[in-house]
Design a protein around this motif. Structure first.
Motif, mmCIF file in Angstrom:
data_model
loop_
_atom_site.group_PDB
_atom_site.id
_atom_site.type_symbol
_atom_site.label_atom_id
_atom_site.label_comp_id
_atom_site.label_asym_id
_atom_site.label_seq_id
_atom_site.Cartn_x
_atom_site.Cartn_y
_atom_site.Cartn_z
ATOM 1 N N LEU A 1 0.796 -1.228 0.000
ATOM 2 C CA LEU A 1 0.000 0.000 0.000
ATOM 3 C C LEU A 1 0.829 1.278 0.000
ATOM 4 O O LEU A 1 0.383 2.309 -0.486
ATOM 5 C CB LEU A 1 -0.937 -0.005 1.213
ATOM 6 C CG LEU A 1 -1.991 -1.127 1.252
ATOM 7 C CD1 LEU A 1 -2.775 -1.078 2.549
ATOM 8 C CD2 LEU A 1 -2.925 -1.025 0.045
ATOM 9 N N ILE A 2 2.038 1.221 0.559
ATOM 10 C CA ILE A 2 2.882 2.417 0.622
ATOM 11 C C ILE A 2 3.508 2.668 -0.742
ATOM 12 O O ILE A 2 4.111 1.774 -1.340
ATOM 13 C CB ILE A 2 3.964 2.258 1.701
ATOM 14 C CG1 ILE A 2 3.316 2.136 3.074
ATOM 15 C CG2 ILE A 2 4.926 3.436 1.681
ATOM 16 C CD1 ILE A 2 4.282 1.840 4.195
ATOM 17 N N GLY A 3 3.386 3.873 -1.229
ATOM 18 C CA GLY A 3 3.847 4.201 -2.572
ATOM 19 C C GLY A 3 5.333 4.509 -2.662
ATOM 20 O O GLY A 3 6.040 4.621 -1.655
ATOM 21 N N ASP A 4 5.794 4.671 -3.898
ATOM 22 C CA ASP A 4 7.211 4.926 -4.155
ATOM 23 C C ASP A 4 7.683 6.235 -3.516
ATOM 24 O O ASP A 4 8.790 6.300 -2.977
ATOM 25 C CB ASP A 4 7.449 4.975 -5.670
ATOM 26 C CG ASP A 4 8.902 5.241 -6.025
ATOM 27 O OD1 ASP A 4 9.728 4.339 -5.836
ATOM 28 O OD2 ASP A 4 9.209 6.379 -6.452
ATOM 29 N N ASP A 5 6.845 7.263 -3.543
ATOM 30 C CA ASP A 5 7.235 8.549 -2.948
ATOM 31 C C ASP A 5 7.519 8.411 -1.457
ATOM 32 O O ASP A 5 8.497 8.980 -0.944
ATOM 33 C CB ASP A 5 6.134 9.589 -3.175
ATOM 34 C CG ASP A 5 6.009 9.994 -4.636
ATOM 35 O OD1 ASP A 5 6.972 9.743 -5.398
ATOM 36 O OD2 ASP A 5 4.959 10.550 -5.009
ATOM 37 N N SER A 6 6.673 7.675 -0.757
ATOM 38 C CA SER A 6 6.880 7.481 0.683
ATOM 39 C C SER A 6 8.102 6.616 0.957
ATOM 40 O O SER A 6 8.835 6.856 1.921
ATOM 41 C CB SER A 6 5.629 6.844 1.315
ATOM 42 O OG SER A 6 4.524 7.721 1.225
ATOM 43 N N ARG B 1 14.530 6.286 2.036
ATOM 44 C CA ARG B 1 15.561 6.640 1.046
ATOM 45 C C ARG B 1 15.884 5.474 0.110
ATOM 46 O O ARG B 1 17.034 5.131 -0.123
ATOM 47 C CB ARG B 1 16.835 7.133 1.756
ATOM 48 C CG ARG B 1 16.592 8.327 2.658
ATOM 49 C CD ARG B 1 17.878 8.918 3.201
ATOM 50 N NE ARG B 1 18.724 7.925 3.853
ATOM 51 C CZ ARG B 1 18.511 7.457 5.081
ATOM 52 N NH1 ARG B 1 17.483 7.883 5.786
ATOM 53 N NH2 ARG B 1 19.325 6.563 5.607
ATOM 54 N N THR B 2 14.837 4.864 -0.412
ATOM 55 C CA THR B 2 14.992 3.763 -1.368
ATOM 56 C C THR B 2 13.807 3.759 -2.323
ATOM 57 O O THR B 2 12.678 4.055 -1.913
ATOM 58 C CB THR B 2 15.067 2.403 -0.643
ATOM 59 O OG1 THR B 2 15.094 1.347 -1.609
ATOM 60 C CG2 THR B 2 13.882 2.189 0.277
ATOM 61 N N PRO B 3 14.035 3.484 -3.594
ATOM 62 C CA PRO B 3 12.900 3.344 -4.508
ATOM 63 C C PRO B 3 12.128 2.066 -4.198
ATOM 64 O O PRO B 3 12.674 1.123 -3.618
ATOM 65 C CB PRO B 3 13.564 3.264 -5.890
ATOM 66 C CG PRO B 3 14.930 2.726 -5.621
ATOM 67 C CD PRO B 3 15.332 3.290 -4.285
ATOM 68 N N LYS B 4 10.871 2.033 -4.579
ATOM 69 C CA LYS B 4 10.055 0.849 -4.368
ATOM 70 C C LYS B 4 10.216 -0.092 -5.555
ATOM 71 O O LYS B 4 9.822 0.236 -6.677
ATOM 72 C CB LYS B 4 8.593 1.232 -4.176
ATOM 73 C CG LYS B 4 7.690 0.038 -3.916
ATOM 74 C CD LYS B 4 6.246 0.452 -3.687
ATOM 75 C CE LYS B 4 5.357 -0.766 -3.479
ATOM 76 N NZ LYS B 4 3.945 -0.397 -3.239
ATOM 77 N N ILE B 5 10.781 -1.273 -5.302
ATOM 78 C CA ILE B 5 10.999 -2.278 -6.334
ATOM 79 C C ILE B 5 9.894 -3.328 -6.307
ATOM 80 O O ILE B 5 9.523 -3.896 -7.330
ATOM 81 C CB ILE B 5 12.371 -2.967 -6.134
ATOM 82 C CG1 ILE B 5 13.485 -1.917 -6.026
ATOM 83 C CG2 ILE B 5 12.655 -3.943 -7.259
ATOM 84 C CD1 ILE B 5 13.672 -1.074 -7.254
ATOM 85 N N GLY C 1 9.610 0.305 8.386
ATOM 86 C CA GLY C 1 10.630 0.203 7.358
ATOM 87 C C GLY C 1 11.395 -1.105 7.386
ATOM 88 O O GLY C 1 11.764 -1.637 6.324
ATOM 89 N N TYR C 2 11.648 -1.636 8.563
ATOM 90 C CA TYR C 2 12.386 -2.904 8.647
ATOM 91 C C TYR C 2 11.653 -4.022 7.907
ATOM 92 O O TYR C 2 12.279 -4.891 7.304
ATOM 93 C CB TYR C 2 12.611 -3.290 10.110
ATOM 94 C CG TYR C 2 13.873 -2.692 10.695
ATOM 95 C CD1 TYR C 2 15.121 -3.186 10.363
ATOM 96 C CD2 TYR C 2 13.802 -1.614 11.573
ATOM 97 C CE1 TYR C 2 16.275 -2.631 10.882
ATOM 98 C CE2 TYR C 2 14.951 -1.044 12.107
ATOM 99 C CZ TYR C 2 16.184 -1.564 11.759
ATOM 100 O OH TYR C 2 17.322 -1.005 12.264
ATOM 101 N N TYR C 3 10.326 -3.998 7.969
ATOM 102 C CA TYR C 3 9.558 -5.059 7.327
ATOM 103 C C TYR C 3 9.235 -4.729 5.872
ATOM 104 O O TYR C 3 9.330 -5.598 4.994
ATOM 105 C CB TYR C 3 8.272 -5.309 8.126
ATOM 106 C CG TYR C 3 8.566 -5.899 9.483
ATOM 107 C CD1 TYR C 3 8.757 -7.262 9.635
ATOM 108 C CD2 TYR C 3 8.698 -5.083 10.610
ATOM 109 C CE1 TYR C 3 9.066 -7.810 10.870
ATOM 110 C CE2 TYR C 3 9.003 -5.622 11.851
ATOM 111 C CZ TYR C 3 9.195 -6.986 11.968
ATOM 112 O OH TYR C 3 9.512 -7.516 13.191
ATOM 113 N N ALA C 4 8.880 -3.481 5.604
ATOM 114 C CA ALA C 4 8.573 -3.093 4.229
ATOM 115 C C ALA C 4 9.809 -3.194 3.339
ATOM 116 O O ALA C 4 9.742 -3.706 2.214
ATOM 117 C CB ALA C 4 8.012 -1.676 4.202
ATOM 118 N N LEU D 1 20.201 0.410 -5.595
ATOM 119 C CA LEU D 1 18.763 0.224 -5.696
ATOM 120 C C LEU D 1 18.022 0.311 -4.363
ATOM 121 O O LEU D 1 16.794 0.349 -4.351
ATOM 122 C CB LEU D 1 18.463 -1.148 -6.335
ATOM 123 C CG LEU D 1 19.020 -1.374 -7.735
ATOM 124 C CD1 LEU D 1 18.841 -2.835 -8.150
ATOM 125 C CD2 LEU D 1 18.345 -0.449 -8.728
ATOM 126 N N GLY D 2 18.754 0.312 -3.254
ATOM 127 C CA GLY D 2 18.100 0.309 -1.948
ATOM 128 C C GLY D 2 18.755 1.273 -0.991
ATOM 129 O O GLY D 2 19.203 2.360 -1.376
#
Length: 428
Positions: free
Chosen positions: A34-39, A45-49, A270-273, A331-332
């Protein structure tokens, strides 16, 4: 042969591996979905892959794992109300507990001696426990492990399981040993930023307390144990926030423009996402379908002696551990470096192999749970140490890690020993 009977507790439905797996994996999956790339970029500080395709594979893996866990519970059996333990089994448990505890202390002593020789001083420790900024990172650099020696500290969970069972059986209270093991573990959590070490001790105790009732006739509140998961989020946030204050807040307090409570919630999520997100990076850029399993059998690649002969370069043609830091930088975020656990079999075995793998693992864990709920000693020895890997499925495949190998190997050996000493006409 004389026996002692321990009553089994009712109400802890969440202790079943199927429920634990879903409670441990679904919230993080919903967060990363549910959390988007912007967030992702703003908060961590990582793109959503991680994409919808990976989400469907995760759901499929969780589904076959849950089905594997459920199969043993569907078998017809007489539900046990207690555990019958023979004198021989008690002796084996006590001997194993004392041996595991002694070896654990040897491992910690060797670790501390190595740290002192590397320059660690009491002044350094005082700075850490006084919450001095940056002191934890400075001390951590001195805590280098010694292969095959400091690994002995990982026998602590097995020692706790054995000594706790002996205590429930009316043996010694072992209060001093429990205090020493817990104290050393807490120091390790603070000095070496190893919250997992605390989980490795606390979760087996939780599993046993939730399974065995005290034999002193105290009233059993079944509803209280059934509702225990409602307290889990609060306990998780509290423990995480307590140790994160020492670990990172001293650095981030002057950088971020949010209060500490919001910082803790974002970082915990963040640790889990990012674990799910990182597993997508692994699958896309390292796997799937490696020539030889790597992420699910990590203990083999670091096993003393074997690691000198069996190297990733000689088998795979490259070392994923050497590639990973570069992938994270590109990438992360190197600060969130967990490779993820649910998709690890996808990288090692491909999609079909991953489905078969998770079904087989689920079946094995489900069998161990059934043994425990059927009043068998082998289940009481095995399932509490397996429970650690269940709770942390999202961040990495714990059961394949080198740190898990001593405890799991010791538990399997002990389960074989206590199962062979069965009471006539009864269960172990």
């Amino acid at each position: 042969m004389s026996t002692v009977r321990l009553p089994l507790r009712e109400g802890a439905w969440w202790l079943h591996p199927a429920w634990t797996a879903m409670l441990a994996t679904v919230p993080g999956l919903l967060a990363v979905w549910l959390i988007g790339d912007d967030s992702f970029r703003e908060w961590w500080r990582t793109p959503k892959i991680f994409d919808d395709g990976k989400a469907l594979i995760v759901m499929a893996f969780i589904g076959v794992f849950v089905m594997g866990c459920m199969l043993p519970s569907l078998a017809r059996t007489v539900r046990a109300t207690d555990v019958s333990v023979t004198v021989r089994q008690r002796r084996i448990l006590l001997l194993a507990g004392r041996a595991a505890a002694a070896l654990t202390l040897v491992g910690y002593a060797a670790w501390m001696a190595s740290a002192v020789s590397s320059g660690l001083s009491f002044a350094d420790l005082a700075e850490v426990f006084s919450l001095s900024p940056g002191s934890a990172d400075a001390v951590k650099s001195d805590l280098a492990t010694i292969g095959g020696v400091t690994t002995l500290t990982q026998l602590g969970p097995l020692a706790v399981v054995c000594l706790f069972l002996d205590r429930r059986l009316g043996g010694g209270r072992h209060t001093a040993m429990f205090a020493v093991l817990i104290g050393l573990t807490l120091a390790r959590v603070v000095l070496n930023s190893e919250r997992l070490a605390l989980m490795e001790l606390a979760l087996p105790i939780l599993a046993m307390v939730s399974t065995l009732r005290p034999g002193d006739g105290r009233r059993h509140y079944r509803w209280l144990w059934a509702a225990l998961p409602l307290l889990a989020p609060f306990a998780l946030v509290t423990l995480f926030g307590t140790f994160e204050y020492v670990r990172s807040w001293s650095h981030y307090s002057s950088i971020v423009q949010i209060d500490y409570s919001e910082f803790v919630l974002r970082r915990l999520t963040g640790y889990y996402a990012t674990a799910y997100n990182n597993s997508a990076i692994v699958v896309d850029h390292v796997g799937p379908g490696l020539a030889w399993p790597y992420y699910t059998v990590g203990f083999l690649w670091n096993f003393p002696g074997l690691s000198a002969v069996l190297t990733p370069e000689s088998v795979l043609g490259f070392d994923p551990a050497q590639v990973w830091p570069g992938l994270l930088r590109r990438l992360g975020n190197p600060e969130y470096n967990n490779t993820g656990g649910v998709l690890a079999p996808l990288a090692d075995y491909g999609l079909v192999g991953g489905l078969v793998f998770w079904a087989a693992v689920g079946l094995a864990v489900g069998v161990c749970y059934r043994w425990m709920r059927s009043g068998e000693m082998r289940g009481l020895v095995l399932y509490p140490v397996l429970y650690v890997g269940l709770v942390d499925l999202v961040r990495y495949f714990y059961w394949g890690e080198g740190r898990a190998f001593p405890t799991l190997a010791g538990a399997v050996l002990l389960a074989l020993l206590v199962h062979r000493r069965r009471a006539p006409g009864g269960t172990a």
